[in-house]
Design a protein around this motif. Sequence first.
Motif, short mmCIF file in Angstrom:
data_model
loop_
_atom_site.label_atom_id
_atom_site.label_comp_id
_atom_site.label_asym_id
_atom_site.label_seq_id
_atom_site.Cartn_x
_atom_site.Cartn_y
_atom_site.Cartn_z
N GLU A 234 0.83 -1.21 0.00
CA GLU A 234 0.00 0.00 0.00
C GLU A 234 0.86 1.26 0.00
N ASP A 235 2.00 1.21 0.72
CA ASP A 235 2.90 2.36 0.75
C ASP A 235 3.50 2.61 -0.63
N TYR A 236 3.92 1.54 -1.27
CA TYR A 236 4.53 1.68 -2.59
C TYR A 236 3.51 2.20 -3.61
N GLN A 237 2.29 1.68 -3.52
CA GLN A 237 1.25 2.11 -4.45
C GLN A 237 0.94 3.59 -4.29
N ILE A 238 0.84 4.05 -3.05
CA ILE A 238 0.50 5.46 -2.84
C ILE A 238 1.68 6.35 -3.23
#
Length: 298
Positions: A234-238
């Motif tokens: 989720e961190d990478y996607q955001i």
Amino acid sequence: MKLSHSPITQHRFQGVDFYLKRDDKLHPQFCGNKARKFLGLLELEAPAITTLISYGSVQANSLYSLAGLAAIRGWKLEYYVHRIPKWLQQRPIGNYRAALELGAQVMTTENEAINHPHDHIVQVRQPDEHCLFIEEGGRSPLAEYGVKQLALELLEWIQQQPKQHWIIALPSGTGATSLYLQKALQPHDIQVITCPCVGGADYLRQQWQQLADTLYPTIIEPSRKHHFGHLYREDYQIWQQLYEQTHVEFDLLYDPLMWRCLLDWLPNNQQYSLIYIHQGGLLGNESMLPRYQRLCGE
């Protein structure tokens, strides 16, 4: 050397309009909040000091910024870490590589009798009057000087804008920047919000208590426990979405979590106009990005 008056730019992310304080543009060796924290050290009158001593992670943003500070001041930097992976010693990257290039001495305490870096410095290294000892991440009352400068820049810009309910957002490690920013902005009825990235809310409040101030920022937290330094899709996607929608590169370690928290918090607080403080730390992406690319099979 430019260590003040970073630009403020306007952006839109996930339907949220916000302003971005571009502290990533301050100086190559003093990125983001570390530039603010260490400004007081840069201007400190301390003719007896020859050695700067600190500790933390081998890829900490503070390692690189302290190495830059020491190089400018003509000081030696001793930076203590628990361990350095063998592969990193053989192929230095990120903040570790850049700090070594600036002459930093990065030392491990893994095999020492007293192996916690802080305790090793205090009990074994025993800094003398020629040493300046800075706590991990720059958590020090000395940080207030530079953070106050940041607050003054924000107030100067806000005074030129139409009247709005402003809120300032930034993530926290040890929390010194958010704490001193709240202290400076509170008399102007401007609230600072932050999320704890290194530990939970209790840990962050403990860090603030050690700095002896009692006027705290508002803490917003993720719905699930977030372990510092771990990889989260989720961190990478955001992080990717931030770049795609704002055309600005953000830090991979702190900023994604803060934005995840903000996107949950903002829908119920639409009365505020948001100013986000860019954390700098982009050199750290040199080591974080390959890890995420491996995780996601890129």
